[in-house]
Design an enzyme around this catalytic site. Structure first.
Site, PDB file in Angstrom:
ATOM      1  N   LYS A 156       7.829   1.841   0.728  1.00 13.68           N
ATOM      2  CA  LYS A 156       8.444   3.227   0.866  1.00 13.68           C
ATOM      3  C   LYS A 156       7.754   3.864   2.017  1.00 13.68           C
ATOM      4  O   LYS A 156       8.036   4.963   2.340  1.00 13.68           O
ATOM      5  CB  LYS A 156       8.546   4.002  -0.532  1.00 13.68           C
ATOM      6  CG  LYS A 156       9.299   3.354  -1.323  1.00 13.68           C
ATOM      7  CD  LYS A 156      10.584   3.934  -1.637  1.00 13.68           C
ATOM      8  CE  LYS A 156      11.303   2.979  -2.721  1.00 13.68           C
ATOM      9  NZ  LYS A 156      11.785   3.669  -3.814  1.00 13.68           N
ATOM     10  N   GLU A 159       0.613   3.936 -19.384  1.00  7.69           N
ATOM     11  CA  GLU A 159       0.553   3.344 -20.697  1.00  7.69           C
ATOM     12  C   GLU A 159       1.115   1.932 -20.798  1.00  7.69           C
ATOM     13  O   GLU A 159       1.951   1.557 -20.406  1.00  7.69           O
ATOM     14  CB  GLU A 159       1.079   4.245 -21.696  1.00  7.69           C
ATOM     15  CG  GLU A 159       1.185   3.848 -23.181  1.00  7.69           C
ATOM     16  CD  GLU A 159       1.924   4.876 -23.998  1.00  7.69           C
ATOM     17  OE1 GLU A 159       2.366   5.763 -23.594  1.00  7.69           O
ATOM     18  OE2 GLU A 159       1.797   4.582 -25.432  1.00  7.69           O
ATOM     19  N   GLU A 207     -11.253   8.799 -32.054  1.00  5.50           N
ATOM     20  CA  GLU A 207     -10.240   8.036 -32.951  1.00  5.50           C
ATOM     21  C   GLU A 207     -11.054   6.833 -33.511  1.00  5.50           C
ATOM     22  O   GLU A 207     -12.020   6.266 -32.906  1.00  5.50           O
ATOM     23  CB  GLU A 207      -9.278   7.633 -31.986  1.00  5.50           C
ATOM     24  CG  GLU A 207      -8.054   8.571 -31.574  1.00  5.50           C
ATOM     25  CD  GLU A 207      -7.216   7.919 -30.796  1.00  5.50           C
ATOM     26  OE1 GLU A 207      -6.191   8.665 -30.286  1.00  5.50           O
ATOM     27  OE2 GLU A 207      -7.094   6.439 -30.749  1.00  5.50           O
ATOM     28  N   HIS A 254     -10.475 -13.028 -39.174  1.00  7.10           N
ATOM     29  CA  HIS A 254     -11.729 -12.146 -39.423  1.00  7.10           C
ATOM     30  C   HIS A 254     -12.518 -11.655 -38.396  1.00  7.10           C
ATOM     31  O   HIS A 254     -13.228 -10.866 -38.229  1.00  7.10           O
ATOM     32  CB  HIS A 254     -12.585 -13.109 -40.070  1.00  7.10           C
ATOM     33  CG  HIS A 254     -12.145 -13.749 -41.535  1.00  7.10           C
ATOM     34  ND1 HIS A 254     -12.103 -12.890 -42.519  1.00  7.10           N
ATOM     35  CD2 HIS A 254     -11.683 -14.785 -41.730  1.00  7.10           C
ATOM     36  CE1 HIS A 254     -11.663 -13.701 -43.575  1.00  7.10           C
ATOM     37  NE2 HIS A 254     -11.409 -15.057 -42.966  1.00  7.10           N
TER      38      HIS A 254
END
Lengths: 296, 393
Positions: free
Chosen positions: A43, A104, A216, A254
């Site tokens: 572009k 994301e 978090e 595990h």
């Protein structure tokens, strides 16, 4: 003062012609950010028009051309996941100082390779991916956060979670305080910049009086940051950890549990932060009040 | 994204990792036929009938039967198919067995643990091996971390021979077994990267009497973000392993996990969604779900989200908590109004909006004439919905 971005930051938007790129480049420009160019392969030569009608920017095929033509020192990435790793590496190759990745859904295998390149150089700092970006109120918004909830002030914000960052910022502003800079580092397993590096910058920034740190469940970044805070950070810290009541996930095998070795739960992170002297907000609606109490 | 053992073993075989001969079976008749064929092909009466569920810990929960002869295999298949297996990794509700894998029995000399995973701390692929296979490996990791040998693979260089040797020595393998292990490990490291895995686990990897290393079990978890590179993953998906609502949510681009409470949540952003659940519990309520509508949800997505939340009959109230960034509050408000009208919502609804276009959003809700309780903060909204929906003991 501030960290990472200010009124002199000149931004190239990678992926500026896509729908997210064009909308948010416009929002950033309307906020006052210097959007000096776009970079989109194929572009080159076109001109990007701000959807609000208030500005435009030239589009280049490559990051190097865009940087050389405009003297930009930062890039903001909205490139879709299959091409995002390539876009980050192109920004690093063009020796851009700051690269903020909003995208994301980048495969972790791609981020492992990108991180290897990041660690092998010192010119470019990468923030994200999968993050809301960085904002220094009234100076530069490089990201997708709602600009109007921010106000210049003395609180630094660093967070793994996008909307929780807005929550913290909104509360700080509503209480009559403001932010030096708010940084979303993203919650992906492999990212460009961690808590500690941002904390180092806030420690060195004379304007920042205290910080809100939002973590978090998962990983050990908060525990490591807590250990670092204990030995190195001299300013008040208000903390919040999301996921206290998250049920233990159904899992296979595990390997995850062996790697984490008991770290990663909300309880472990809260305990580590408290041991480092941080005050933990009891609910996410108390983040603003918590830092206010620490600073008064 | 999880796949079954028999599917993971197909991936293993494609990369040249030795696995026992095996045949998947979806009915008792198929399992019996598979056992007969394996007994004939291997000239060995011992076969293993293994329940195929998306969880580990099957052996201890009785999901793996070592039997002799086709008749015994038939009996084992009858017992396992349709049974609900509760293992350490399924959660208390367990998982219903709907597929079986019938394998040849092999004589085992030693059992080892071997796994590859993405390690956040080192920013590398970690490969872990332990000679303490066959016992609870998580307990070994906790009490005797020195018995878990680890190497970290540089993504730019790949697995190096010295790393393979260090694991082989750590496992105490014979010269012949070392060679076999080297091939297996090289293939595992290659497939881990090329197939976009987040975990690949071989528990156990066995050494046979002939000193060959064989993957007796296989677990693969794919990194969902890599799906665009692997169109074949869709065929590996077992929808029976997912709750129907979770499948629907995934197809609508929503991230949804069903929980046990009575307050439905609709939130944007994973961190905010998690802390919304935390806040509801803080005020004495129980969330019925985790639901992240993502960054740029449309009106249709919001309606779909409401529909999915209301599918659960235990939902006695809904809390919508949106901090608009990319997402504009007026769009969410229109979605909420449309969904409420379309679905004839009968349970209390609390809506908290903040951020981009919040005033427009609030006006749309107020003018709708619907019974929507507004809230200004997350805490206020959580308190209100807990009062309206009732606390859960």
């Amino acid at each position: 003062m501030s960290i990472l971005v200010d009124k002199n930051t000149k931004v190239i938007v990678q992926g500026i012609t896509g729908s997210a790129g064009t909308f948010h480049a416009g929002q950033c420009q309307d906020y006052g950010t210097q959007i000096v160019a776009g970079a989109v392969p194929g572009k080159g030569g076109e001109t990007w028009q701000n959807p609000s009608g208030k500005g435009s920017a030239p589009v280049f095929d490559t990051m190097r051309e865009a940087r050389e033509a405009t003297g930009a020192n930062a890039s903001l990435i909205f490139v879709p996941p299959p091409f995002a790793a390539d876009a980050i590496l192109e920004a690093i190759d063009a020796e851009i100082e700051l690269c903020v990745v909003i995208t994301e859904g980048i495969p972790v295998m791609d981020m492992l390779k990108v991180r290897r390149v990041i660690d092998g150089q010192t010119t470019t700092r990468v923030i994200g991916p999968n993050c809301p970006g960085v904002i220094t109120p009234d100076q530069c918004k490089m990201g997708i956060m709602p600009g109007h909830i921010h106000r210049p002030g003395k609180v630094g914000v660093v967070s793994k979670s996008g909307t929780l960052t807005y929550e913290a910022v909104g509360q700080v502003t509503a209480l009559g305080m403001g932010q030096t800079t708010a940084v979303g580092i993203g919650g992906d397993p492999i990212n460009g910049t961690g808590f500690i590096e941002i904390l180092e910058m806030f420690e060195a920034d004379p304007e920042t009086a205290g910080i809100i740190m939002i973590g978090e469940i998962g990983g050990a970044a908060e525990e490591q940051a807590a250990a670092w805070i204990k030995d190195n950070f001299t300013k008040p810290v208000a903390g919040f950890i999301a996921g206290v009541t998250a049920p233990p996930g159904k899992r296979m095998g595990h390997a995850g549990a062996i790697i984490s070795g008991g770290q990663g739960t909300a309880a472990a992170k809260i305990e580590a932060l408290q041991a480092a002297g941080a005050k933990i907000a009891p609910t996410p609606s108390d983040m603003g009040k918590t830092i206010q109490a620490l600073l008064s | 994204m999880n796949i079954h053992e028999y599917q993971a073993k197909e991936v293993f075989r494609r990369y040249g990792i030795p696995t026992p001969q095996g045949i998947p079976a979806f009915s008792v008749a198929e399992a019996t036929e598979a056992a007969k064929r394996l007994i004939h092909d291997t000239d060995n009466q011992v076969v293993v009938v293994k329940a195929q569920i998306h969880a580990g810990g099957r052996g201890k929960a009785g999901g793996v039967k070592v039997v002799k002869g086709a008749a015994a295999a038939e009996a084992a298949a009858k017992e396992l198919l349709g049974k609900v297996l509760v293992t350490k990794q399924t959660g208390p509700e367990g998982k219903k067995v709907q597929r079986l894998y019938v394998e040849q029995g092999l004589a085992i000399k030693t059992e080892c643990y071997l796994a590859a995973a993405v390690d956040r701390e080192s920013k590398r692929i970690v490969i872990m091996a332990s000679s303490e296979g066959g016992v609870d490996i998580e307990e070994v990791a906790e009490k005797h971390p020195e018995k878990i040998h680890k190497i970290f693979v540089d993504p730019a260089i790949g697995l190096m021979p010295y790393q393979t040797r260090s694991l082989a020595y750590g496992l105490g393998l014979s010269k012949k077994a070392q060679k076999s292990f080297g091939k297996l490990l090289g293939a595992l490291a290659k497939l881990f990267v090329e197939e976009d895995c987040s975990i690949a686990e071989v528990n156990p990897m066995i050494v046979t009497e002939a000193d060959d290393c064989v993957a007796l079990d296989a677990k693969i978890n794919f990194d969902g973000n890599g799906a665009f590179r692997h169109p074949g993953w869709e065929d590996l998906r077992d929808l029976a392993e997912e709750a129907q609502t979770e499948t629907e949510a995934r197809e609508a681009g929503l991230s949804y996990i069903q929980l046990d409470g009575n307050i439905g949540c609709l939130v944007n952003g994973a961190g905010l969604a998690m802390s919304t659940m935390d806040t509801i519990q803080h005020y004495g309520g129980q969330p019925a779900n985790f639901l992240d509508v993502g960054g740029g949800a449309s009106q249709e997505a919001v309606t779909k989200a409401f529909r999915i939340i209301l599918r659960s009959h235990s939902v006695k109230g809904i809390f919508v908590n949106i901090f608009g960034g990319i997402m504009k509050c007026d769009i969410i408000a229109n979605g909420v109004v449309a969904a409420t009208k379309e679905l004839g919502l009968e349970v209390p609804l609390v809506v908290r909006l903040a951020g981009t276009n919040v005033e427009k959003g609030k006006a749309i809700l107020a003018e709708s004439g619907l019974n929507i309780t507004p809230a200004d903060t997350m805490a206020e909204g959580a308190q209100k919905i807990v009062e309206l929906a009732g606390k859960v003991a």
